[in-house]
Structure formats: structure tokens, C-alpha cells
Design an enzyme around this catalytic site. Structure first.
Site, PDB file in Angstrom:
ATOM      1  N   HIS A  30       0.838  -1.213   0.000  1.00 58.85           N
ATOM      2  CA  HIS A  30       0.000   0.000   0.000  1.00 58.85           C
ATOM      3  C   HIS A  30       0.868   1.256   0.000  1.00 58.85           C
ATOM      4  CE1 HIS A  30      -4.007  -1.789   0.182  1.00 58.85           C
ATOM      5  NE2 HIS A  30      -3.439  -2.749   0.882  1.00 58.85           N
ATOM      6  N   ASP A  32       2.537   1.975  -3.099  1.00 57.21           N
ATOM      7  CA  ASP A  32       2.733   2.394  -4.509  1.00 57.21           C
ATOM      8  C   ASP A  32       1.874   3.606  -4.870  1.00 57.21           C
ATOM      9  OD1 ASP A  32       0.355   0.847  -4.638  1.00 57.21           O
ATOM     10  OD2 ASP A  32       0.956  -0.217  -6.470  1.00 57.21           O
ATOM     11  N   GLY A 118      -7.917 -14.028  -7.548  1.00 56.79           N
ATOM     12  CA  GLY A 118      -8.316 -13.658  -6.183  1.00 56.79           C
ATOM     13  C   GLY A 118      -7.255 -14.002  -5.153  1.00 56.79           C
ATOM     14  N   SER A 119      -6.061 -14.384  -5.606  1.00 53.66           N
ATOM     15  CA  SER A 119      -5.020 -14.829  -4.677  1.00 53.66           C
ATOM     16  C   SER A 119      -4.150 -13.677  -4.218  1.00 53.66           C
ATOM     17  CB  SER A 119      -4.130 -15.855  -5.368  1.00 53.66           C
ATOM     18  OG  SER A 119      -3.493 -15.237  -6.483  1.00 53.66           O
ATOM     19  N   SER A 122      -1.843 -10.954  -8.318  1.00 48.55           N
ATOM     20  CA  SER A 122      -1.910 -10.068  -9.469  1.00 48.55           C
ATOM     21  C   SER A 122      -2.222 -10.770 -10.783  1.00 48.55           C
ATOM     22  CB  SER A 122      -0.568  -9.326  -9.550  1.00 48.55           C
ATOM     23  OG  SER A 122      -0.667  -8.321 -10.451  1.00 48.55           O
ATOM     24  N   SER A 123      -3.295 -11.575 -10.741  1.00 45.88           N
ATOM     25  CA  SER A 123      -3.734 -12.232 -11.973  1.00 45.88           C
ATOM     26  C   SER A 123      -4.245 -11.195 -12.974  1.00 45.88           C
ATOM     27  CB  SER A 123      -4.832 -13.254 -11.675  1.00 45.88           C
ATOM     28  OG  SER A 123      -5.919 -12.625 -11.031  1.00 45.88           O
ATOM     29  N   SER A 124      -4.799 -10.086 -12.492  1.00 43.25           N
ATOM     30  CA  SER A 124      -5.360  -9.117 -13.442  1.00 43.25           C
ATOM     31  C   SER A 124      -4.266  -8.376 -14.213  1.00 43.25           C
ATOM     32  CB  SER A 124      -6.324  -8.151 -12.758  1.00 43.25           C
ATOM     33  OG  SER A 124      -5.752  -7.604 -11.616  1.00 43.25           O
ATOM     34  N   GLU A 154      -6.788  -0.688 -15.929  1.00 37.11           N
ATOM     35  CA  GLU A 154      -7.336  -1.220 -14.679  1.00 37.11           C
ATOM     36  C   GLU A 154      -8.074  -0.123 -13.904  1.00 37.11           C
ATOM     37  OE1 GLU A 154      -5.735  -4.363 -12.824  1.00 37.11           O
ATOM     38  OE2 GLU A 154      -7.130  -4.122 -11.147  1.00 37.11           O
ATOM     39  N   ASP A 166       1.832  -3.647  -9.843  1.00 37.13           N
ATOM     40  CA  ASP A 166       1.573  -4.950 -10.460  1.00 37.13           C
ATOM     41  C   ASP A 166       1.898  -4.946 -11.956  1.00 37.13           C
ATOM     42  OD1 ASP A 166       0.653  -5.329  -7.927  1.00 37.13           O
ATOM     43  OD2 ASP A 166      -1.467  -5.423  -8.464  1.00 37.13           O
TER      44      ASP A 166
HETATM   45  C1  GLA Z   1      -3.016  -4.205  -5.186  1.00 34.73           C
HETATM   46  C2  GLA Z   1      -2.801  -3.046  -6.159  1.00 34.73           C
HETATM   47  C3  GLA Z   1      -1.367  -2.530  -6.098  1.00 34.73           C
HETATM   48  C4  GLA Z   1      -0.952  -2.244  -4.659  1.00 34.73           C
HETATM   49  C5  GLA Z   1      -1.288  -3.415  -3.733  1.00 34.73           C
HETATM   50  C6  GLA Z   1      -1.032  -3.096  -2.285  1.00 34.73           C
HETATM   51  O1  GLA Z   1      -2.245  -5.296  -5.596  1.00 34.73           O
HETATM   52  O2  GLA Z   1      -3.092  -3.449  -7.477  1.00 34.73           O
HETATM   53  O3  GLA Z   1      -1.243  -1.397  -6.908  1.00 34.73           O
HETATM   54  O4  GLA Z   1      -1.525  -1.051  -4.202  1.00 34.73           O
HETATM   55  O5  GLA Z   1      -2.641  -3.819  -3.866  1.00 34.73           O
HETATM   56  O6  GLA Z   1       0.321  -2.879  -2.063  1.00 34.73           O
END
Ligand code: GLA
Length: 388
Positions: A30, A32, A118-119, A122-124, A154, A166
Site C-alpha cells: 500500500h 505504490d 483472487g489470490s 496479481s492475476s489481473s 485497470e 503490479d
Molecule cells: C493491489 C494493487 C497494487 C498495490 C497493492 C497493495 O495489488 O493493485 O497497486 O496497491 O494492492 O500494495
């Protein structure tokens, strides 16, 4: 995957396959969207998009994991509205590409992903970046432009006000290294991890419904804290600019919640630097302690953890050979990341799986975190793992 493609579309002429990885974030959570520091690594779990020109002027998108098929005339893609489903990721990217001057050509696409949805891995972003490469079909885009374009997709199409981490790591991941990203300058440096340790992601197998709204709330809370701080320190533009000493001096201006959110971000940025430093010195104990401090800060100050994540962290810390553990990604479910001795992996897996299943009645999936390459075309000699 090529066989599937041929079966679904009748021909695989001109087929090319593009890959983009998921990630695990080692530390810097949290931070970025507060223009601070993060330290992710790209995983060997990835999204793959196979694409070949179509002859009917249309764009077709299928996924090996879904029944429904998307199709529309390739020239109409930029006019589409979000549908609140998985196709929003490739479609959002397509719209951004058109806006950036890259028309979408008629094509057949087939998606496979080994990044569990949902893991929190960062699948998206993996799907966005691999789709972008498939739509580009060899047309080149600066890596940073590509990462930012996918982030915009996104944020604006999928409606999630995420930071850059991500998409950036999906593009810039490097085999054998973690990547420290400065989310303001958008520069990075590779961080070699010490020998004698491994990282494992452990999946809670849950994603709580409030994940998306809580994320938006945190983004807004941080922006509000910056507004308050600026009344005293007008040069501050984001929480990245606030030192621990400054935070103490402005604390009376902030509400209890704002002060806690800001404290997490300010201390977490410092922990990224300390972790990179400890890693360079091979101080494994310090690295582990920083992971645990990060988790506590996310749990108590940022309040984005949940009982499942806390359980996995506490259970990990009770296993011999574990240096540290924390939640990774946005929170409210998803994965933890654990740093441990490679020799401890079998015992760790067994104990965590047993303990978690007893408590939550589901077996957690465990993924080794092998630092892998960023996005690119899949070469002839590479194997594509089967779908999960
Ligand atoms: C998600 C967001 C990222 C980042 C994280 C928390 O993965 O896509 O940009 O903010 O949460 O670090």
C-alpha cells in the site's frame, strides 16, 4: 494450448503466444499509490494469450477457464463499456491501445492463466499485460508506456484505483532478482536475494467482499491525510515525502484513523529500504523481522488484514527455519509470503496445511516464489504449463 486454439478457432495460422507473470510483493505494501517504494518479484505463474489474425474482421476472445465467448467488430472495440467481468481486463487494454494510436486488428485470442484468481498474486495485471502484447502483435511500445497503459486500463475500465506496482513488475520482472521500484520516479533497481533462503506464497483461498471498497477507502484516506499535512508542510505532495520525524510533528492535525494510515505508509517505506539493506548484508534475521513488522503495521495501522492472513503468519512463525512472514498484496484474503530456509519447506508445507485446514476447513495452496522474467513472447522451445 495450441491444440485447444485450433479446435476452438479452426486454424492456428499466424499464431503467436504472449506471456506476462503474476507477482509476489516481498515488502512495501500500500505504498505504490502513495508514490513510495515496493519490492516485488515476478513469479513463474503467468497469464498466456495465444493470438492469430482472424478473417472475419472481428475480435474474438476466449478463455480456457470460462465458457462465454466475447466477440465484436475489431474497429468498434474502443466504444465498448465495461461489463464488470474478466473480459474488462483485455477490453480495457484494447481501448487504451486505440487511444494511444494502436488500432486493434481482427484477431482470435485464447487465454490461459496459471496465476490463481483472487489470490493477491496479481492475476489481473498479468492478463492486462499479456493481452496488450497480443493486441500489439509485435508492434513495440516502450516498457514503461506499456506498464502505465495497463494500469490506466485497470483504473479507468476495470474501476480499481490501483498503483503501478503490479503492471510494472509484470513488465520489468527479472529471473533471479526482486525489483525495488520507486513509484514516483518509476525507476527501479534489481535486488539480488541472499543465498540460503526461499520464499513461499500461501493462499488463504478467500477474498473477502470488502476488499475492493476498502482499497478505495484507503486510497482516499491517504489523500485526505496528505491534504491535512499540507496545511503545515506545504511541500508535501504524497505520504512518500513525509519523514517519521515530520509525521510526529503533524500528528496532532490528523484524526486517529488518518494518523494510523499515514504511520503505516511512512514506516513501510522505511522498511523497504531497511530490507534491501539487510538483504545486501545477508542479515536474514533482520529481513525476517522486517516482514513481521510490516504485517503488524498492515494489521493494526492500515487494517487490511483478516483472520485467515493473521493465522497463516502466526502459524508460519511457529515453524523452525522460518525467518518471517506477512500478508502480500491488497489484503482481506489472498496470500501471505513466508521467508524460510529451503530445508524447512517440506515440514512447513505440512504443518501449515494441516493447521489451516483444521481451523478454516480448506486446504491452502502453497506456491514457491521463483523470481522470473517479465512479459514477452513465448519462444518455440518453451513449455506452457497446464491451466490450474
Ligand atoms: C493491489 C494493487 C497494487 C498495490 C497493492 C497493495 O495489488 O493493485 O497497486 O496497491 O494492492 O500494495
Amino acid at each position: 494450448m495450441i491444440e485447444n486454439f485450433r479446435r476452438l478457432y479452426g486454424s492456428a495460422d499466424g499464431l503467436r503466444i504472449w506471456r506476462a507473470p503474476g507477482r509476489v510483493n516481498l515488502i512495501g505494501e500500500h505504498t505504490d499509490y502513495n508514490l513510495g517504494f515496493v519490492l516485488p518479484l515476478a513469479l513463474d505463474l503467468a497469464a498466456y494469450v495465444a493470438a492469430a489474425p482472424s478473417r472475419d474482421g472481428r475480435l474474438h476472445i476466449r478463455s480456457e477457464h470460462r465458457a462465454e465467448l466475447f466477440e465484436c467488430p475489431a474497429g468498434e472495440i474502443a466504444a465498448l463499456e465495461p461489463r464488470r467481468q474478466w473480459t474488462d481486463y483485455p477490453l480495457g487494454v484494447a481501448r487504451e491501445l486505440v487511444r494511444a494510436g494502436f488500432p486493434i486488428q481482427p484477431a482470435n485470442l485464447l487465454i490461459r492463466s496459471t496465476v490463481p484468481e483472487g489470490s493477491g498474486l496479481s492475476s489481473s495485471a498479468a492478463l492486462e499485460v499479456s493481452s496488450a502484447l497480443a493486441f500489439l502483435n509485435g508492434r513495440t511500445l516502450e516498457p514503461l508506456v506499456l506498464a502505465r497503459l495497463c494500469q490506466r486500463a485497470e483504473r479507468e475500465f476495470a474501476g480499481m484505483p490501483c498503483g503501478i506496482m503490479d503492471q510494472y513488475i509484470a513488465v520489468y520482472g527479472r529471473a533471479g532478482s526482486a525489483v525495488e521500484i520507486d513509484c514516483r520516479s518509476l525507476e527501479h533497481r534489481l535486488v539480488a536475494l541472499p543465498a540460503g533462503i526461499a520464499f513461499l506464497a500461501v493462499n488463504t483461498m478467500v477474498k473477502h467482499a470488502l476488499a475492493a471498497s476498502a482499497y478505495q477507502e484507503r486510497v482516499a484516506e491517504c489523500a485526505a491525510a496528505v491534504e491535512r499535512i499540507r496545511t503545515r508542510l506545504p511541500r508535501v505532495e504524497s505520504l512518500r515525502d513525509v519523514s517519521p520525524a515530520q509525521l510526529a510533528s503533524v500528528a496532532p492535525l490528523l484524526s486517529g484513523v488518518a494518523a494510523r494510515r499515514a504511520r503505516h505508509v511512512v514506516t513501510e517505506n522505511a522498511r523497504v529500504a531497511a530490507f534491501v539493506d539487510a538483504s545486501a548484508r545477508g542479515d536474514l534475521g533482520r529481513m525476517g523481522r522486517l516482514l513481521v513488522e510490516s504485517h503488524h503495521s498492515l494489521r493494526d495501522d492500515y487494517q487490511v488484514s483478516c483472520p485467515e492472513l493473521d493465522f497463516l503468519v502466526d502459524a508460519a512463525l511457529a515453524v523452525d527455519g522460518v525467518f518471517g512472514a506477512r500478508m502480500t498484496g491488497g489484503g482481506f484474503g489472498g496470500c501471505t509470503v513466508t521467508m524460510l530456509r529451503p530445508g524447512a519447506i517440506p515440514q512447513f508445507g505440512e504443518r501449515i496445511a494441516r493447521g489451516y485446514a483444521r481451523r478454516f476447513h480448506v486446504t491452502p495452496a502453497i506456491y514457491p516464489c521463483r523470481p522470473s522474467a517479465g512479459a514477452g513472447e513465448v519462444k518455440n522451445c518453451e513449455t506452457i504449463p497446464s491451466a490450474v
